[in-house]
Design a protein around this motif. Structure first.
Motif, PDB file in Angstrom:
ATOM      1  N   SER A 181       0.807  -1.220   0.000  1.00  0.00           N
ATOM      2  CA  SER A 181       0.000   0.000   0.000  1.00  0.00           C
ATOM      3  C   SER A 181       0.840   1.269   0.000  1.00  0.00           C
ATOM      4  O   SER A 181       0.347   2.344  -0.356  1.00  0.00           O
ATOM      5  CB  SER A 181      -0.935   0.013   1.215  1.00  0.00           C
ATOM      6  N   ASP A 182       2.097   1.177   0.365  1.00  0.00           N
ATOM      7  CA  ASP A 182       2.946   2.362   0.449  1.00  0.00           C
ATOM      8  C   ASP A 182       4.125   2.276  -0.519  1.00  0.00           C
ATOM      9  O   ASP A 182       4.292   3.128  -1.386  1.00  0.00           O
ATOM     10  CB  ASP A 182       3.452   2.529   1.877  1.00  0.00           C
ATOM     11  N   LEU A 183       4.945   1.236  -0.378  1.00  0.00           N
ATOM     12  CA  LEU A 183       6.174   1.129  -1.161  1.00  0.00           C
ATOM     13  C   LEU A 183       5.959   0.500  -2.536  1.00  0.00           C
ATOM     14  O   LEU A 183       6.696   0.770  -3.474  1.00  0.00           O
ATOM     15  CB  LEU A 183       7.208   0.307  -0.382  1.00  0.00           C
ATOM     16  N   GLY A 184       4.955  -0.355  -2.647  1.00  0.00           N
ATOM     17  CA  GLY A 184       4.752  -1.105  -3.870  1.00  0.00           C
ATOM     18  C   GLY A 184       5.796  -2.194  -4.026  1.00  0.00           C
ATOM     19  O   GLY A 184       6.723  -2.318  -3.219  1.00  0.00           O
ATOM     20  N   ALA A 185       5.658  -3.002  -5.057  1.00  0.00           N
ATOM     21  CA  ALA A 185       6.607  -4.086  -5.313  1.00  0.00           C
ATOM     22  C   ALA A 185       6.600  -4.416  -6.791  1.00  0.00           C
ATOM     23  O   ALA A 185       5.601  -4.198  -7.490  1.00  0.00           O
ATOM     24  CB  ALA A 185       6.258  -5.324  -4.488  1.00  0.00           C
ATOM     25  N   ASP A 186       7.726  -4.922  -7.259  1.00  0.00           N
ATOM     26  CA  ASP A 186       7.851  -5.349  -8.658  1.00  0.00           C
ATOM     27  C   ASP A 186       7.807  -6.865  -8.793  1.00  0.00           C
ATOM     28  O   ASP A 186       7.547  -7.378  -9.883  1.00  0.00           O
ATOM     29  CB  ASP A 186       9.165  -4.827  -9.234  1.00  0.00           C
ATOM     30  N   VAL A 187       8.083  -7.567  -7.703  1.00  0.00           N
ATOM     31  CA  VAL A 187       8.085  -9.027  -7.722  1.00  0.00           C
ATOM     32  C   VAL A 187       7.897  -9.517  -6.293  1.00  0.00           C
ATOM     33  O   VAL A 187       8.264  -8.827  -5.335  1.00  0.00           O
ATOM     34  CB  VAL A 187       9.398  -9.572  -8.332  1.00  0.00           C
ATOM     35  N   VAL A 188       7.302 -10.688  -6.160  1.00  0.00           N
ATOM     36  CA  VAL A 188       7.146 -11.342  -4.860  1.00  0.00           C
ATOM     37  C   VAL A 188       7.995 -12.593  -4.851  1.00  0.00           C
ATOM     38  O   VAL A 188       7.984 -13.380  -5.810  1.00  0.00           O
ATOM     39  CB  VAL A 188       5.673 -11.713  -4.586  1.00  0.00           C
ATOM     40  N   LYS A 189       8.762 -12.781  -3.784  1.00  0.00           N
ATOM     41  CA  LYS A 189       9.534 -14.007  -3.595  1.00  0.00           C
ATOM     42  C   LYS A 189       8.982 -14.729  -2.370  1.00  0.00           C
ATOM     43  O   LYS A 189       8.842 -14.144  -1.299  1.00  0.00           O
ATOM     44  CB  LYS A 189      11.018 -13.687  -3.405  1.00  0.00           C
ATOM     45  N   ILE A 190       8.634 -16.003  -2.511  1.00  0.00           N
ATOM     46  CA  ILE A 190       8.074 -16.790  -1.416  1.00  0.00           C
ATOM     47  C   ILE A 190       9.061 -17.894  -1.051  1.00  0.00           C
ATOM     48  O   ILE A 190       9.509 -18.654  -1.907  1.00  0.00           O
ATOM     49  CB  ILE A 190       6.721 -17.418  -1.801  1.00  0.00           C
ATOM     50  N   GLY A 191       9.382 -17.983   0.239  1.00  0.00           N
ATOM     51  CA  GLY A 191      10.233 -19.048   0.744  1.00  0.00           C
ATOM     52  C   GLY A 191       9.458 -19.892   1.744  1.00  0.00           C
ATOM     53  O   GLY A 191       8.365 -20.371   1.454  1.00  0.00           O
ATOM     54  N   MET A 192      10.013 -20.080   2.927  1.00  0.00           N
ATOM     55  CA  MET A 192       9.324 -20.845   3.968  1.00  0.00           C
ATOM     56  C   MET A 192       7.979 -20.195   4.258  1.00  0.00           C
ATOM     57  O   MET A 192       7.899 -19.023   4.610  1.00  0.00           O
ATOM     58  CB  MET A 192      10.175 -20.874   5.242  1.00  0.00           C
ATOM     59  N   ILE A 193       6.897 -20.964   4.139  1.00  0.00           N
ATOM     60  CA  ILE A 193       5.563 -20.378   4.235  1.00  0.00           C
ATOM     61  C   ILE A 193       4.953 -20.511   5.626  1.00  0.00           C
ATOM     62  O   ILE A 193       4.027 -19.797   5.981  1.00  0.00           O
ATOM     63  CB  ILE A 193       4.636 -20.979   3.162  1.00  0.00           C
ATOM     64  N   GLY A 194       5.460 -21.414   6.459  1.00  0.00           N
ATOM     65  CA  GLY A 194       5.060 -21.449   7.861  1.00  0.00           C
ATOM     66  C   GLY A 194       3.911 -22.380   8.203  1.00  0.00           C
ATOM     67  O   GLY A 194       3.992 -23.149   9.143  1.00  0.00           O
ATOM     68  N   SER A 195       2.816 -22.307   7.441  1.00  0.00           N
ATOM     69  CA  SER A 195       1.647 -23.139   7.743  1.00  0.00           C
ATOM     70  C   SER A 195       0.730 -23.181   6.532  1.00  0.00           C
ATOM     71  O   SER A 195       0.819 -22.328   5.636  1.00  0.00           O
ATOM     72  CB  SER A 195       0.884 -22.573   8.945  1.00  0.00           C
ATOM     73  N   ALA A 196      -0.173 -24.169   6.515  1.00  0.00           N
ATOM     74  CA  ALA A 196      -1.150 -24.264   5.431  1.00  0.00           C
ATOM     75  C   ALA A 196      -2.076 -23.052   5.432  1.00  0.00           C
ATOM     76  O   ALA A 196      -2.467 -22.550   4.365  1.00  0.00           O
ATOM     77  CB  ALA A 196      -1.960 -25.553   5.580  1.00  0.00           C
ATOM     78  N   GLU A 197      -2.407 -22.556   6.615  1.00  0.00           N
ATOM     79  CA  GLU A 197      -3.275 -21.375   6.718  1.00  0.00           C
ATOM     80  C   GLU A 197      -2.631 -20.176   6.038  1.00  0.00           C
ATOM     81  O   GLU A 197      -3.279 -19.433   5.283  1.00  0.00           O
ATOM     82  CB  GLU A 197      -3.559 -21.059   8.188  1.00  0.00           C
TER      83      GLU A 197
END
Length: 258
Positions: A68-84
């Protein structure tokens, strides 16, 4: 504008992998890293002693605060933590148009399990949203093999570090079937903690800068090699890479594809 990379991953208290490796990689390759932490871990070079997943609502709040403030050009996903968290992140990403690099983290370099069966099952939604998926060989097998991953429509980078032999082969298969292979000698070192996180974040930074996937991957592979060679040798187990000592200029694209 500086390439902006939003990293969704777990924290590594030892500084070798996870959010810490991601931040170092994005910074050294000229990008601006932002983070949404999915889990807190107590770990070092010998293994993971404790894991505390972050509630899905808090993960989403971190993501929304950045976007909402900085914006992003790409998302990187690593360890996700939980199914939720996996499902909550998938819901959010369904409404966002930007590249997604998904590193399906299941087991730490030390052998500690970082994703339970329910979380791995929830990876399917993230895979369908990903632009490129970067499993190592055991993770690829757990995801159902190459055909199953490519059926999601994402590109696939098969990391070869877990294969036998003195030469490592990393193989990129893009959505249109184009295949690029990078080969490099295996370095005789136990200090390999965070290689997967570093590689995926390197690719993400390249994509955020507008590089084609193959070029972003080639540069990321080269960065991992140089960081491995510059590993400081700290810790009693699988030590961290030398991100700063192994840095290469941002505008260098290494293409040693075969």
């Amino acid at each position: 504008m500086i390439p902006r990379v939003l990293i969704i991953a777990g924290s590594d208290s030892g500084g070798g992998a996870g959010i810490q490796a991601d931040i170092k990689t994005v910074t050294m390759l000229g990008g601006h890293p932002m983070t949404a932490i999915t889990a807190l871990t107590a770990q070092n070079t010998l293994g993971v002693q404790a894991v505390m997943p972050v509630p899905a609502a808090t993960v989403l709040a971190q993501i929304n605060a950045c976007l909402s403030d900085l914006g992003a050009d790409v998302v990187k996903i690593g360890m996700i933590g939980s199914a939720e968290v996996a499902n909550a992140v998938a819901d959010l990403l369904d409404g966002i148009e930007m590249p997604v690099v998904f590193d399906p983290v299941m087991v730490a370099t030390s052998g500690s399990v970082l994703a339970d069966p329910a979380t791995i099952a929830a990876f399917a939604r993230l895979m369908r949203r990903a632009s490129v998926i970067t499993p190592n060989l055991p993770e690829l097998a757990a995801l159902g093999g190459e055909a199953a991953v490519l059926a999601t429509g994402a590109a696939l980078l098969v990391k070869g570090g877990h294969a036998d032999g003195d030469v490592i082969e990393d193989r990129l298969i893009e959505a249109d079937g184009t295949e690029t292979i990078w080969t490099h000698p295996r370095l005789d070192t136990r200090h390999t903690h965070g290689t997967g996180c570093t590689l995926a974040s390197g690719i993400a930074t390249g994509l955020a800068a507008g590089m084609p996937l193959s070029a972003a991957t080639g540069r990321a592979v080269a960065f991992v090699e140089s960081a491995l060679a510059a590993a400081p040798g700290i810790g009693q187990g699988h030590g961290p890479l030398g991100h700063a000592l192994g840095a290469i200029p941002f505008d260098v694209v290494v293409a040693h594809a075969g």
